[in-house]
Write a protein that holds these residues in place. Structure first.
Motif, PDB file in Angstrom:
ATOM      1  N   UNK A 146       0.814  -1.220   0.000  1.00 21.20           N
ATOM      2  CA  UNK A 146       0.000   0.000   0.000  1.00 21.20           C
ATOM      3  C   UNK A 146       0.847   1.271   0.000  1.00 21.20           C
ATOM      4  N   UNK A 147       2.067   1.174   0.592  1.00 24.73           N
ATOM      5  CA  UNK A 147       2.919   2.376   0.636  1.00 24.73           C
ATOM      6  C   UNK A 147       3.381   2.776  -0.769  1.00 24.73           C
ATOM      7  N   UNK A 148       3.479   1.791  -1.666  1.00 28.18           N
ATOM      8  CA  UNK A 148       3.962   2.072  -3.019  1.00 28.18           C
ATOM      9  C   UNK A 148       2.832   2.057  -4.053  1.00 28.18           C
ATOM     10  N   UNK A 149       1.587   1.956  -3.613  1.00 32.24           N
ATOM     11  CA  UNK A 149       0.462   1.850  -4.540  1.00 32.24           C
ATOM     12  C   UNK A 149       0.119   3.232  -5.103  1.00 32.24           C
ATOM     13  N   UNK A 150       0.227   3.452  -6.431  1.00 28.75           N
ATOM     14  CA  UNK A 150      -0.120   4.760  -7.040  1.00 28.75           C
ATOM     15  C   UNK A 150      -1.626   5.022  -6.929  1.00 28.75           C
ATOM     16  N   UNK A 151      -1.989   6.280  -7.124  1.00 31.59           N
ATOM     17  CA  UNK A 151      -3.404   6.686  -7.100  1.00 31.59           C
ATOM     18  C   UNK A 151      -4.122   6.049  -8.289  1.00 31.59           C
ATOM     19  N   UNK A 152      -5.322   5.594  -8.055  1.00 32.40           N
ATOM     20  CA  UNK A 152      -6.130   4.994  -9.109  1.00 32.40           C
ATOM     21  C   UNK A 152      -5.953   3.481  -9.226  1.00 32.40           C
ATOM     22  N   UNK A 153      -5.063   2.882  -8.391  1.00 34.12           N
ATOM     23  CA  UNK A 153      -4.868   1.428  -8.380  1.00 34.12           C
ATOM     24  C   UNK A 153      -5.337   0.846  -7.060  1.00 34.12           C
ATOM     25  N   UNK A 154      -5.897  -0.328  -7.088  1.00 30.07           N
ATOM     26  CA  UNK A 154      -6.260  -1.024  -5.848  1.00 30.07           C
ATOM     27  C   UNK A 154      -6.167  -2.551  -6.080  1.00 30.07           C
ATOM     28  N   UNK A 164      -6.754  -3.740  -9.846  1.00 37.59           N
ATOM     29  CA  UNK A 164      -7.460  -2.960 -10.876  1.00 37.59           C
ATOM     30  C   UNK A 164      -6.838  -1.563 -10.965  1.00 37.59           C
ATOM     31  N   UNK A 165      -7.015  -0.961 -12.132  1.00 41.17           N
ATOM     32  CA  UNK A 165      -6.542   0.424 -12.357  1.00 41.17           C
ATOM     33  C   UNK A 165      -7.625   1.195 -13.120  1.00 41.17           C
ATOM     34  N   UNK A 166      -7.966   2.398 -12.585  1.00 45.40           N
ATOM     35  CA  UNK A 166      -8.953   3.233 -13.284  1.00 45.40           C
ATOM     36  C   UNK A 166      -8.496   4.684 -13.205  1.00 45.40           C
ATOM     37  N   UNK A 220     -16.709  -2.475 -16.059  1.00 44.32           N
ATOM     38  CA  UNK A 220     -17.417  -2.477 -14.780  1.00 44.32           C
ATOM     39  C   UNK A 220     -18.891  -2.205 -15.100  1.00 44.32           C
ATOM     40  N   UNK A 221     -19.707  -3.227 -15.110  1.00 47.36           N
ATOM     41  CA  UNK A 221     -21.098  -3.104 -15.522  1.00 47.36           C
ATOM     42  C   UNK A 221     -21.909  -2.213 -14.571  1.00 47.36           C
ATOM     43  N   UNK A 222     -21.541  -2.257 -13.269  1.00 48.23           N
ATOM     44  CA  UNK A 222     -22.305  -1.460 -12.292  1.00 48.23           C
ATOM     45  C   UNK A 222     -22.119   0.029 -12.560  1.00 48.23           C
ATOM     46  N   UNK A 223     -20.862   0.392 -12.878  1.00 47.53           N
ATOM     47  CA  UNK A 223     -20.570   1.823 -13.066  1.00 47.53           C
ATOM     48  C   UNK A 223     -20.460   2.193 -14.545  1.00 47.53           C
ATOM     49  N   UNK A 224     -20.600   1.209 -15.408  1.00 52.82           N
ATOM     50  CA  UNK A 224     -20.556   1.405 -16.854  1.00 52.82           C
ATOM     51  C   UNK A 224     -19.265   2.121 -17.259  1.00 52.82           C
ATOM     52  N   UNK A 225     -18.117   1.540 -16.745  1.00 51.76           N
ATOM     53  CA  UNK A 225     -16.808   2.142 -17.008  1.00 51.76           C
ATOM     54  C   UNK A 225     -15.854   1.054 -17.516  1.00 51.76           C
ATOM     55  N   UNK A 226     -14.848   1.521 -18.307  1.00 50.80           N
ATOM     56  CA  UNK A 226     -13.767   0.643 -18.752  1.00 50.80           C
ATOM     57  C   UNK A 226     -12.591   0.796 -17.779  1.00 50.80           C
ATOM     58  N   UNK A 227     -12.037  -0.269 -17.318  1.00 48.02           N
ATOM     59  CA  UNK A 227     -10.875  -0.223 -16.418  1.00 48.02           C
ATOM     60  C   UNK A 227      -9.909  -1.356 -16.781  1.00 48.02           C
ATOM     61  N   UNK A 228      -8.716  -1.296 -16.196  1.00 43.93           N
ATOM     62  CA  UNK A 228      -7.661  -2.286 -16.484  1.00 43.93           C
ATOM     63  C   UNK A 228      -7.491  -3.226 -15.293  1.00 43.93           C
ATOM     64  N   UNK A 229      -7.290  -4.513 -15.591  1.00 43.32           N
ATOM     65  CA  UNK A 229      -6.940  -5.491 -14.540  1.00 43.32           C
ATOM     66  C   UNK A 229      -5.487  -5.890 -14.754  1.00 43.32           C
TER      67      UNK A 229
END
Length: 519
Positions: free
Chosen positions: A428-436, A459-461, A502-511
């Motif tokens: 988590x200390x090295x995790x960039x913003x937008x990744x989880x 995931x990355x968005x 992401x069908x719930x949010x109707x968004x394209x994201x990267x895995x």
């Protein structure tokens, strides 16, 4: 009175009952029947299987004699011929045994042996016929017939048994002649003998197939024509070897004990070798109704041993009896000698008792205070549950060893345990913003102490795919640069990056999946 002869061949056991010189009945047992006999135990000794089959066969065919003469194939025997200078009779046995050691592949002490001599008065030498059988092999036969309650009247080499047929055929044994017993249809060994005035100079067994008893009866039969070609080749080898060993002892003629089917071929072959061939008619002995069988002739000849005594007088059973008698006599003489030589001297007895008693009394005197002190120390021991106060030093060592073993197992478990808290904290200390992270999978190879694997799936968005790819690469680079994480995981690589919805949010994201390992 009828007699029984039994031939133990490599592929067949043949039993013949004769009365006078006439065959009353006979039976043949394939060796494969003995190997395949049904026993619950797989490792049943061969003797017990043999006893079972023989007993059943003898009872079924009503052989009720209590005595039998047996002959065995060459594979059970050691047969050697050699010459020696004239030696006094009292030294002959030890000299023959010493000379025989040069010609046998194992210790002479492992054999039961007998020999026969033929004197050469012109050359002042003795020609020796030496025959031996391994003690364990002879004991096997004796054990079998002891279980059958049948006495063995004699045991001989099957080729020597055939010499009775030569005698019955009226063949003069003067000079040098050879005998070849062969059966090209029955898968028995052929026997080649050379005699000088009835005394064996040379012998050789010819095997047509493998040594396994199963070869002939459960495998493919060898064509008689092929056997004939092999017989010619083996006969040529035998004659060449004989001529090299005995260059001055030329063979006058060869007598064949065989069927008439291949008579012409054998006569032609022998004629090409410059020898005279003669055939012994087996129908004179077996009758015209009997099919030719070499193993049957061997058993038949063996059954005639009480009536026809050949010049070859090798008796392995008597040789065994002599060995046993010599051992018993040596023990008795040694014991008798020791008793007769023993004289009791009272002074010597008293002196011996004093030597024995004084050290023991002194030792008891010295040990008494030590034993008292030991009992006092033992009584002052601290009481520990599970450990008796009366345990000696060796018992305490065993207790210590037991506890040390348990402690070593616990230490091993503790030392091999992997502590991931500090390592995982670096993620988590090295995790960039937008990744989880979506999942974390840690694998520990129990067989290899330092082989561990960690798979990070997340995931990355960031609304733009290029920025998402860049952030995923930044995470992998940051983990490689992190001193805590990279110290443990030496190999860090991005395994996969994929686009998903992401069908719930109707968004394209990267895995993404990042693969880490310690090796």
């Amino acid at each position: 009175m009828s007699e029984i002869g039994i031939y133990f061949g490599s592929k067949l056991i043949t039993i013949v009952e004769t009365k006078g010189r006439r065959v009353m009945k006979h039976v043949q047992i394939p060796q494969s029947q003995i190997i395949g006999v049904g026993f619950e135990e797989e490792k049943v000794p061969e003797e017990l299987k043999l006893v079972s089959v023989l007993k059943e066969t003898l009872q079924k065919n009503e052989f009720d004699q209590k005595e039998a003469a047996i002959c065995v194939s060459g594979k059970d025997l050691i047969i050697r011929t050699f010459d020696m200078p004239f030696i006094p009779g009292n030294e002959l046995i030890s000299a023959v045994n010493f000379e025989a050691k040069k010609y046998i592949p194992f210790k002479i002490e492992d054999l039961i042996s007998d020999f026969q001599t033929q004197a050469d008065k012109v050359g002042k030498r003795n020609f020796i016929l030496f025959v031996g059988i391994k003690k364990e092999t002879l004991d096997k036969y004796l054990s079998v017939f002891n279980e059958l309650n049948i006495k063995i009247s004699g045991m001989e080499y099957s080729a020597f048994s055939l010499l009775r047929l030569v005698h019955m055929a009226g063949i003069k044994e003067k000079g040098i002649i050879s005998i070849l017993g062969v059966d090209l249809k029955e898968d028995d060994e052929a026997n080649f003998l050379v005699l000088r005035n009835g005394f064996p100079l040379f012998s050789r067994d010819i095997i047509f197939s493998g040594d396994s008893p199963l070869t002939s009866f459960e495998g493919i039969q060898i064509d008689p024509a092929l056997k004939l070609e092999k017989l010619k080749a083996e006969l040529r080898i035998s004659l060449d070897f004989y001529n090299r060993k005995f260059p001055s002892q030329k063979i006058d003629s060869i007598f064949f004990i065989s069927s008439n089917e291949f008579k012409a071929e054998l006569e032609l072959y022998v004629k090409e070798r410059g020898l005279v061939s003669k055939f012994i008619d087996s129908e004179k002995f077996l009758g015209k109704t009997s099919t030719y069988s070499l193993s049957l002739l061997k058993a038949y000849s063996s059954s005639l041993s009480p009536a026809i005594r050949p010049k070859t007088r090798i008796d392995l059973l008597q040789a065994k009896s002599k060995v046993q008698l010599a051992q018993t006599t040596a023990i008795r003489h040694g014991f008798a000698f020791s008793l007769s030589a023993l004289k009791i001297n009272p002074k010597a007895v008293f002196f011996a008792l004093a030597i024995w008693a004084l050290p023991n009394l002194y030792g008891y005197y010295k040990k008494t205070p030590l034993n008292n002190e030991l009992r006092m120390v033992t009584g002052q021991r601290i009481q520990i549950p599970g450990i008796g106060a009366t345990l000696n030093y060796e018992a305490l060592k065993q207790v210590t060893l037991k506890y040390n073993t348990k402690a070593a197992v616990i230490n091993k478990l503790l030392n091999n345990q992997v502590y991931l808290t500090e390592i995982i904290d670096a993620i988590p200390r090295n995790m960039p913003k937008g990744l989880w992270l979506g999942s974390l999978d840690f694998k520990n190879d129990r067989a290899e102490k330092d082989r561990h694997e960690l798979v990070l799936a997340g995931y990355a968005y960031l609304e733009q795919r290029d920025k998402e790819l860049e952030s995923i690469n930044d995470l992998a680079s940051a983990l490689k640069s992190d001193p805590v994480f990279s110290k443990y995981f030496k190999y860090i690589v991005i395994q996969s990056i994929e686009r998903t919805s992401d069908r719930d949010k109707n968004k394209e994201l990267s895995t993404f999946t990042i693969y880490c390992r310690t090796y």
